[in-house]
Design an enzyme around this catalytic site. Sequence first.
Site, PDB file in Angstrom:
ATOM      1  N   SER A   1       0.865  -1.188   0.000  1.00 37.04           N
ATOM      2  CA  SER A   1       0.000   0.000   0.000  1.00 37.04           C
ATOM      3  C   SER A   1       0.896   1.230   0.000  1.00 37.04           C
ATOM      4  CB  SER A   1      -0.877   0.015   1.251  1.00 37.04           C
ATOM      5  OG  SER A   1      -1.846  -0.992   1.159  1.00 37.04           O
TER       6      SER A   1
ATOM      7  N   LYS B   1       1.040   5.880   7.931  1.00 34.10           N
ATOM      8  CA  LYS B   1       1.640   5.963   6.587  1.00 34.10           C
ATOM      9  C   LYS B   1       0.559   6.118   5.520  1.00 34.10           C
ATOM     10  CE  LYS B   1       2.354   2.226   4.570  1.00 34.10           C
ATOM     11  NZ  LYS B   1       1.739   1.320   3.562  1.00 34.10           N
TER      12      LYS B   1
ATOM     13  N   LYS C   1      -7.282   1.908  -2.504  1.00 31.98           N
ATOM     14  CA  LYS C   1      -6.863   1.496  -1.162  1.00 31.98           C
ATOM     15  C   LYS C   1      -6.846   2.675  -0.208  1.00 31.98           C
ATOM     16  CE  LYS C   1      -5.098  -0.667   2.362  1.00 31.98           C
ATOM     17  NZ  LYS C   1      -3.906  -1.472   2.532  1.00 31.98           N
TER      18      LYS C   1
END
Lengths: 295, 295
Positions: B95, B238, B170
């Site tokens: 990701s 993140k 995502k």
Amino acid sequence: MKLGFIGLGIMGKPMCRNLLRAGYEVTVFNRSSGAMEELREDGALPGASSADVASKSDVVITMLPNSPDVKDVILGRNGVLEGAKRDLIIIDMSSINPLASQEVCAEAEKRGCYMLDAPVSGGEPKAIDGTLAIMVGGKEEIFQQVEPILRAMGSSVRLCGGIGAGNTTKLANQVIVAANIAALSEALVLGRKAGVAPEIIFEAIRGGLAGSTVMNSKTPMMLDGDFDPGFRIALHIKDLANALDVGHGVGAPLPLTASVMEMMQWLRANGFDQEDHSSLIRYYENLAGTDIRRS
Amino acid sequence: MKLGFIGLGIMGKPMCRNLLRAGYEVTVFNRSSGAMEELREDGALPGASSADVASKSDVVITMLPNSPDVKDVILGRNGVLEGAKRDLIIIDMSSINPLASQEVCAEAEKRGCYMLDAPVSGGEPKAIDGTLAIMVGGKEEIFQQVEPILRAMGSSVRLCGGIGAGNTTKLANQVIVAANIAALSEALVLGRKAGVAPEIIFEAIRGGLAGSTVMNSKTPMMLDGDFDPGFRIALHIKDLANALDVGHGVGAPLPLTASVMEMMQWLRANGFDQEDHSSLIRYYENLAGTDIRRS
């Protein structure tokens, strides 16, 4: 048991129909008479006032907009307590401030009556299907007496604690629903601006950890720009105001709720508060200068 | 098709196991050798470097923490492109920022290779069960060639658009998950402070409009105070940083994401960033001076 039902709005009408379908005798009352006429065709008996309904009932159900309406209908002139026989059970299924539930319950008990607060979740579709989630507060022995009545309207029926616990649970529910709608909106508009079609995002992520009932039920409305209520922004504003009021009272800061409340205030200021709460997407569309309608 | 798999962390290890179980020959590489030894017992062939893995594979899958790691493993010294045969297909399931996916893909194509970005959602349990949601970006004909491989790891596999569309999808997913966890936390702590047990709220509302996969999977962890990852706060930080970066770039303001990012920064500042992201509840417990553990 003879039932009374007061408050035949978007939610009350289908809930009352499910009681009639389950075979209960139901006397109904509503401020405007149109809904009473409709339900008469389904077998309901029209009442002349809240007091009149109470005088003909063993159990009175109320389904009203907010705390002042409940106080008025139960405690006011020609209200439920004026007509109530001893041992009447009042089930207030409105979504109101749990402190108001406690106040009204105390008055009802002074008159020899009982009260449960029993707000619902699921919106109009689940009211129609009789599959609402019903969150109940009050005494267990009273709950047990009326549980079959509640099961005619809901598929999930839970006693959550003493009087007011139903509404506290409902506020927790509304906090989550509001923030989940905002999060969904934020994500779909991000996707659109970054070049991925919102309907593709929906299909790709609904099966994963982001999946939710809000996503499944609200995304299609957002994609179609179809904001027929359902559950109106104006009512969700009422619920968030109650949540913030309770949160401030008990010392539980609600930062996301406060943010979403301000988004909903933007919708109200722009004339969208009679739309379904999924129209919260408009706030994000306005922020980003785009929309997510299906092409 | 011979497969390579690089990055055998919490997610990569069970994903790779599912490929082995599906009968694929898989050469693996990981920075630390412990996970490689474990997978050797499941039938994986250990590789000497990312380049070595690539030289032995038709398709190389990478599952790494963030954009710099992916650039390093694919573009760096002893990296995938150094060992790659012509027509190698790289599936980056990390990701990362979708802009980085586009950059790495462009380099891969210069070397006669292909690339898809294919990040996943569902966390460790769904990685183990092979029921991840996989969001793919890239060319359709390449996607079709490797779709059976992806289906060995996920139950929902979707091509969302061109290269980078997987990661954009995502990020939309992670925005929703983060806000849904915060909303759940906000509501459960409100309930606790107002006198209703969080486990009762959970049972009462999970069947209604507030229901979600986050609620079902994270509430029990919150009630038990069991924050074993799962998906670490550090990784969610993140993802939110990437979402805010993309949002700022494309002009999609993300007010809830920004709020939840700051909550997660509080968790990091207090040493909780290696816990599962459900430990976000700690932020609210701290705000309200209580906890929601089962009594």
